[in-house]
Write a protein that holds these residues in place. Structure first.
Motif, PDB file in Angstrom:
ATOM      1  N   LEU A 189       0.868  -9.882  -2.276  1.00 39.34           N
ATOM      2  CA  LEU A 189      -0.563  -9.534  -2.269  1.00 39.34           C
ATOM      3  C   LEU A 189      -1.302 -10.779  -1.794  1.00 39.34           C
ATOM      4  O   LEU A 189      -1.050 -11.865  -2.319  1.00 39.34           O
ATOM      5  CB  LEU A 189      -1.017  -9.157  -3.682  1.00 39.34           C
TER       6      LEU A 189
ATOM      7  N   ASP B  97      -7.653 -13.191   1.755  1.00 32.73           N
ATOM      8  CA  ASP B  97      -7.927 -14.266   2.699  1.00 32.73           C
ATOM      9  C   ASP B  97      -9.436 -14.297   2.986  1.00 32.73           C
ATOM     10  O   ASP B  97      -9.946 -13.406   3.673  1.00 32.73           O
ATOM     11  CB  ASP B  97      -7.111 -13.982   3.976  1.00 32.73           C
TER      12      ASP B  97
ATOM     13  N   ARG C 268     -10.012 -10.514   4.295  1.00 31.66           N
ATOM     14  CA  ARG C 268      -8.916  -9.545   4.380  1.00 31.66           C
ATOM     15  C   ARG C 268      -8.153  -9.463   3.065  1.00 31.66           C
ATOM     16  O   ARG C 268      -7.879 -10.472   2.423  1.00 31.66           O
ATOM     17  CB  ARG C 268      -7.943 -10.016   5.466  1.00 31.66           C
ATOM     18  N   VAL C 269      -7.834  -8.234   2.663  1.00 27.88           N
ATOM     19  CA  VAL C 269      -6.974  -8.013   1.498  1.00 27.88           C
ATOM     20  C   VAL C 269      -5.723  -7.310   2.000  1.00 27.88           C
ATOM     21  O   VAL C 269      -5.814  -6.267   2.650  1.00 27.88           O
ATOM     22  CB  VAL C 269      -7.654  -7.113   0.444  1.00 27.88           C
ATOM     23  N   GLU C 270      -4.575  -7.896   1.712  1.00 30.06           N
ATOM     24  CA  GLU C 270      -3.325  -7.279   2.139  1.00 30.06           C
ATOM     25  C   GLU C 270      -2.429  -7.083   0.920  1.00 30.06           C
ATOM     26  O   GLU C 270      -2.058  -8.050   0.262  1.00 30.06           O
ATOM     27  CB  GLU C 270      -2.636  -8.183   3.151  1.00 30.06           C
ATOM     28  N   ASN C 271      -2.149  -5.828   0.586  1.00 36.92           N
ATOM     29  CA  ASN C 271      -1.242  -5.533  -0.524  1.00 36.92           C
ATOM     30  C   ASN C 271       0.007  -4.887   0.055  1.00 36.92           C
ATOM     31  O   ASN C 271       0.001  -3.716   0.416  1.00 36.92           O
ATOM     32  CB  ASN C 271      -1.917  -4.602  -1.541  1.00 36.92           C
ATOM     33  N   ARG C 272       1.066  -5.666   0.152  1.00 41.29           N
ATOM     34  CA  ARG C 272       2.302  -5.162   0.757  1.00 41.29           C
ATOM     35  C   ARG C 272       3.287  -4.660  -0.274  1.00 41.29           C
ATOM     36  O   ARG C 272       4.432  -4.359   0.070  1.00 41.29           O
ATOM     37  CB  ARG C 272       2.966  -6.270   1.563  1.00 41.29           C
TER      38      ARG C 272
END
Ligand code: ATP
Length: 238
Positions: free
Chosen positions: A2, A5, A57-61
């Motif tokens: 997660l 940024d 940016r939010v990145e939840n992988r």
């Protein structure tokens, strides 16, 4: 993984964050500390995709994210087992199978067989919290978002449930983003501690940690932690 940024959020009354960066790696428990209103719950809602960033940016992988709220939020008409099995129904697991899995989890979390069929009103606050934690872990998440889940419990119970969560994430390799305003809770549980300033929040401290259940070590670490000017400024001083 997660990752946030340079995230900002705006509900219409100015930014909640001053470009927030954070990361939660697989299998790691990250504690997010900050005083009331700085944006801790909003961070969890960003991670869950319930709030969109105004910029950044939010990145939840992670494959599957589950949440534990401050209140247990159980269905009052369903018994402990059905409540813990709730998320499994949405995944299409049949009733017998999901009740068996939920009962297994609840037993592991300290439920006696005679309590499995009790409704929330018949359970103590601590037992209700165990059901809420079991409900989150039942869906086999690889990320759990926890929003001050023990804030309403007494100290002894809080410790028991903190140990239960630490054990659950370790055994399963689950990552967690754990919101708290309790320094000792963060030290007890976290592999990494992030401290947020008051709103508009930014990360004022990002420290690696080593979870421990030893009271003397926790109190010594809390004292050194609170002696750091950045931490004092963010958590204590007005
Ligand atoms: N849906 C919303 N609409 C408008 N403002 C909001 C909304 N959600 C949160 N806020 C505001 O955003 C800021 C951060 O709120 P948030 O609930 O994330 O803080 P918190 O750190 O979790 O607080 P606490 O420790 O008291 O739970 C607060 O000023 C709050 O009033």
């Amino acid at each position: 993984m997660l990752a946030f940024d340079g995230v900002t959020v705006d509900f219409g009354d100015g930014p909640v964050f001053d470009r927030l960066d954070l990361a939660v790696a697989p299998g790691r428990l990250v504690a997010l500390l900050g005083r009331s209103g700085c944006g801790k719950t909003t961070s969890l809602r960003l991670a869950a995709g319930l709030v969109a960033p105004a910029s950044g940016r939010v990145e939840n992988r992670f494959r599957r994210t589950a949440t534990v709220f401050q209140e247990p939020r159980l269905l009052p008409w369903a018994d402990a087992t059905d409540n813990a099995a709730f998320g499994l129904a949405a995944l299409g697991v049949g009733r017998d199978e999901r009740r068996a899995r939920a009962a297994g989890l609840l037993t592991g979390f300290g439920f006696a067989p005679g309590d499995l069929g009790k409704r929330p009103a018949e359970l103590s606050g601590g037992m209700q919290s165990r059901v809420a934690i079991a409900r989150a872990f039942a869906v086999e998440p690889d990320l759990v978002l926890m929003d001050e889940p023990f804030a309403a419990l007494d100290v002894g119970l809080r410790r028991e449930l903190q140990d239960l969560v630490r054990e659950a994430v370790e055994r399963r390799g689950t990552a967690a983003l754990f919101v708290t305003h309790d320094v000792t809770e963060a030290i007890r549980l976290a592999d990494r501690i992030l401290v947020l300033s008051p709103r508009p929040a930014r990360v004022v401290l990002d420290a690696a940690a080593a979870p421990t259940a030893d009271p003397a070590a926790i109190h010594a670490a809390a004292a050194s932690f609170l002696a750091l000017p950045a931490v004092r400024g963010a958590l204590l001083e007005r």
